[in-house]
Scaffold this motif. Structure first.
Motif, PDB file in Angstrom:
ATOM      1  N   THR A  77      93.916  32.659  90.145  1.00  0.00           N
ATOM      2  CA  THR A  77      93.767  33.570  91.275  1.00  0.00           C
ATOM      3  C   THR A  77      93.494  32.828  92.571  1.00  0.00           C
ATOM      4  N   PRO A  78      94.031  33.340  93.669  1.00  0.00           N
ATOM      5  CA  PRO A  78      93.527  32.878  94.955  1.00  0.00           C
ATOM      6  C   PRO A  78      92.156  33.532  95.162  1.00  0.00           C
ATOM      7  N   GLU A  79      91.316  32.875  95.939  1.00  0.00           N
ATOM      8  CA  GLU A  79      90.042  33.496  96.270  1.00  0.00           C
ATOM      9  C   GLU A  79      90.183  34.183  97.617  1.00  0.00           C
ATOM     10  N   TYR A  80      90.014  35.497  97.590  1.00  0.00           N
ATOM     11  CA  TYR A  80      90.079  36.298  98.810  1.00  0.00           C
ATOM     12  C   TYR A  80      88.708  36.892  99.080  1.00  0.00           C
ATOM     13  N   HIS A  81      88.187  36.645 100.266  1.00  0.00           N
ATOM     14  CA  HIS A  81      86.887  37.191 100.670  1.00  0.00           C
ATOM     15  C   HIS A  81      85.810  36.929  99.626  1.00  0.00           C
ATOM     16  N   GLY A  82      85.835  35.743  99.057  1.00  0.00           N
ATOM     17  CA  GLY A  82      84.799  35.332  98.128  1.00  0.00           C
ATOM     18  C   GLY A  82      84.925  35.890  96.730  1.00  0.00           C
ATOM     19  N   SER A  83      86.107  36.372  96.341  1.00  0.00           N
ATOM     20  CA  SER A  83      86.240  36.930  95.000  1.00  0.00           C
ATOM     21  C   SER A  83      87.677  36.825  94.507  1.00  0.00           C
ATOM     22  N   VAL A  84      87.908  37.423  93.342  1.00  0.00           N
ATOM     23  CA  VAL A  84      89.203  37.447  92.694  1.00  0.00           C
ATOM     24  C   VAL A  84      90.176  38.303  93.506  1.00  0.00           C
ATOM     25  N   SER A  85      91.457  37.997  93.415  1.00  0.00           N
ATOM     26  CA  SER A  85      92.455  38.791  94.136  1.00  0.00           C
ATOM     27  C   SER A  85      92.533  40.201  93.574  1.00  0.00           C
ATOM     28  N   GLY A  86      92.831  41.151  94.423  1.00  0.00           N
ATOM     29  CA  GLY A  86      93.004  42.539  93.993  1.00  0.00           C
ATOM     30  C   GLY A  86      94.159  42.690  93.021  1.00  0.00           C
ATOM     31  N   VAL A  87      95.179  41.859  93.186  1.00  0.00           N
ATOM     32  CA  VAL A  87      96.351  41.906  92.316  1.00  0.00           C
ATOM     33  C   VAL A  87      95.962  41.587  90.872  1.00  0.00           C
ATOM     34  N   LEU A  88      95.190  40.520  90.687  1.00  0.00           N
ATOM     35  CA  LEU A  88      94.768  40.149  89.341  1.00  0.00           C
ATOM     36  C   LEU A  88      93.773  41.166  88.784  1.00  0.00           C
ATOM     37  N   LYS A  89      92.848  41.600  89.606  1.00  0.00           N
ATOM     38  CA  LYS A  89      91.861  42.585  89.154  1.00  0.00           C
ATOM     39  C   LYS A  89      92.566  43.866  88.710  1.00  0.00           C
ATOM     40  N   ASN A  90      93.554  44.307  89.462  1.00  0.00           N
ATOM     41  CA  ASN A  90      94.297  45.509  89.094  1.00  0.00           C
ATOM     42  C   ASN A  90      95.018  45.321  87.756  1.00  0.00           C
ATOM     43  N   ALA A  91      95.643  44.167  87.559  1.00  0.00           N
ATOM     44  CA  ALA A  91      96.338  43.904  86.284  1.00  0.00           C
ATOM     45  C   ALA A  91      95.345  43.948  85.128  1.00  0.00           C
ATOM     46  N   LEU A  92      94.172  43.352  85.309  1.00  0.00           N
ATOM     47  CA  LEU A  92      93.149  43.394  84.264  1.00  0.00           C
ATOM     48  C   LEU A  92      92.658  44.821  84.033  1.00  0.00           C
ATOM     49  N   ASP A  93      92.533  45.601  85.104  1.00  0.00           N
ATOM     50  CA  ASP A  93      92.084  46.991  84.985  1.00  0.00           C
ATOM     51  C   ASP A  93      93.100  47.866  84.255  1.00  0.00           C
ATOM     52  N   LEU A  94      94.389  47.497  84.314  1.00  0.00           N
ATOM     53  CA  LEU A  94      95.417  48.250  83.602  1.00  0.00           C
ATOM     54  C   LEU A  94      95.364  48.012  82.093  1.00  0.00           C
ATOM     55  N   MET A  95      94.599  46.993  81.693  1.00  0.00           N
ATOM     56  CA  MET A  95      94.417  46.701  80.275  1.00  0.00           C
ATOM     57  C   MET A  95      93.008  47.099  79.869  1.00  0.00           C
ATOM     58  N   GLY A  96      92.739  47.002  78.585  1.00  0.00           N
ATOM     59  CA  GLY A  96      91.419  47.375  78.105  1.00  0.00           C
ATOM     60  C   GLY A  96      90.955  46.458  76.991  1.00  0.00           C
ATOM     61  N   PHE A  97      89.978  46.945  76.247  1.00  0.00           N
ATOM     62  CA  PHE A  97      89.415  46.164  75.152  1.00  0.00           C
ATOM     63  C   PHE A  97      90.478  45.806  74.118  1.00  0.00           C
ATOM     64  N   GLU A  98      91.406  46.711  73.867  1.00  0.00           N
ATOM     65  CA  GLU A  98      92.436  46.467  72.857  1.00  0.00           C
ATOM     66  C   GLU A  98      93.257  45.214  73.173  1.00  0.00           C
ATOM     67  N   GLU A  99      93.532  45.010  74.447  1.00  0.00           N
ATOM     68  CA  GLU A  99      94.343  43.861  74.847  1.00  0.00           C
ATOM     69  C   GLU A  99      93.504  42.597  75.067  1.00  0.00           C
ATOM     70  N   LEU A 100      92.272  42.750  75.544  1.00  0.00           N
ATOM     71  CA  LEU A 100      91.523  41.599  76.043  1.00  0.00           C
ATOM     72  C   LEU A 100      90.410  41.084  75.133  1.00  0.00           C
ATOM     73  N   THR A 101      89.896  41.925  74.239  1.00  0.00           N
ATOM     74  CA  THR A 101      88.801  41.491  73.376  1.00  0.00           C
ATOM     75  C   THR A 101      89.219  40.312  72.513  1.00  0.00           C
ATOM     76  N   GLY A 102      88.373  39.299  72.470  1.00  0.00           N
ATOM     77  CA  GLY A 102      88.611  38.136  71.635  1.00  0.00           C
ATOM     78  C   GLY A 102      89.528  37.090  72.226  1.00  0.00           C
ATOM     79  N   LYS A 103      90.063  37.323  73.405  1.00  0.00           N
ATOM     80  CA  LYS A 103      90.969  36.341  74.007  1.00  0.00           C
ATOM     81  C   LYS A 103      90.175  35.161  74.545  1.00  0.00           C
ATOM     82  N   VAL A 104      90.579  33.967  74.156  1.00  0.00           N
ATOM     83  CA  VAL A 104      90.024  32.758  74.746  1.00  0.00           C
ATOM     84  C   VAL A 104      90.679  32.619  76.114  1.00  0.00           C
TER      85      VAL A 104
END
Length: 179
Positions: A77-104
């Motif tokens: 991610t690029p750092e925008y205003h001291g945090s993660v990009s909205g683009v990446l955050k939105n992509a992560l928000d479109l997923m849930g525990f089913e997709e992300l739990t246990g991922k290294v």
């Protein structure tokens, strides 16, 4: 063999986070892992509305399925205003525990100023919340316009070594947790 999926959290055409992700992907592949990059610039993703029905957006299903089938992730991610990009955050928000739990997960941030860990720390919190395992090795590239040559290759030997260590940590941790 482990499968790693990388997400680039930038929409810029000449994205430094995409370049950093490519460097990491090359190192991960050299260690024998299967590597796929999902470039968010090429996906048609809506803003997350908190619901479950995104059937009008087939790329949401593609994103979710690809990540669900992966053993590990690289988030860049690029750092925008001291945090993660909205683009990446939105992509992560479109997923849930089913997709992300246990991922290294390995984390990379790029920024125009001095390197810091703000975006990386925020990503750690997000990934911990969805029960992912974030490796201790992380990469923050400050003053990114100085980090790459015109072909996207790293100019700094120490930074290159950090990418090697990052890739090794990600692949080895993923192999151990998969076993």
């Amino acid at each position: 063999m482990v499968k790693i999926v990388g997400l680039n959290g930038s929409l810029r055409a000449e994205s430094y986070s995409a370049q950093a992700l490519e460097v990491a992907a090359t190192r991960v592949q050299a260690l024998g892992a299967d590597m796929e990059i999902l470039d968010l610039r090429t996906l048609n993703l809506p803003f997350c509305h908190g619901g479950d029905d995104y059937s009008d957006y087939p790329d949401v299903a593609r994103l979710c399925q690809t990540v669900k089938e992966a053993d590990g992730l690289i988030l860049s991610t690029p750092e925008y205003h001291g945090s993660v990009s909205g683009v990446l955050k939105n992509a992560l928000d479109l997923m849930g525990f089913e997709e992300l739990t246990g991922k290294v997960t390995g984390l990379i941030s790029v920024l125009g100023g001095q390197p810091n860990s703000n975006a990386l720390n925020d990503l750690r919190v997000i990934m911990r919340w969805v029960h992912a395992f974030v490796i201790p090795d992380q990469i923050a590239i400050g003053q990114t316009w100085k980090a790459f040559d015109q072909d996207g290759k790293l100019l700094d030997q120490k930074l290159s070594q950090r990418f090697d260590q990052f890739a090794q940590s990600l692949v080895e941790t993923t192999q151990k947790l998969k076993a």
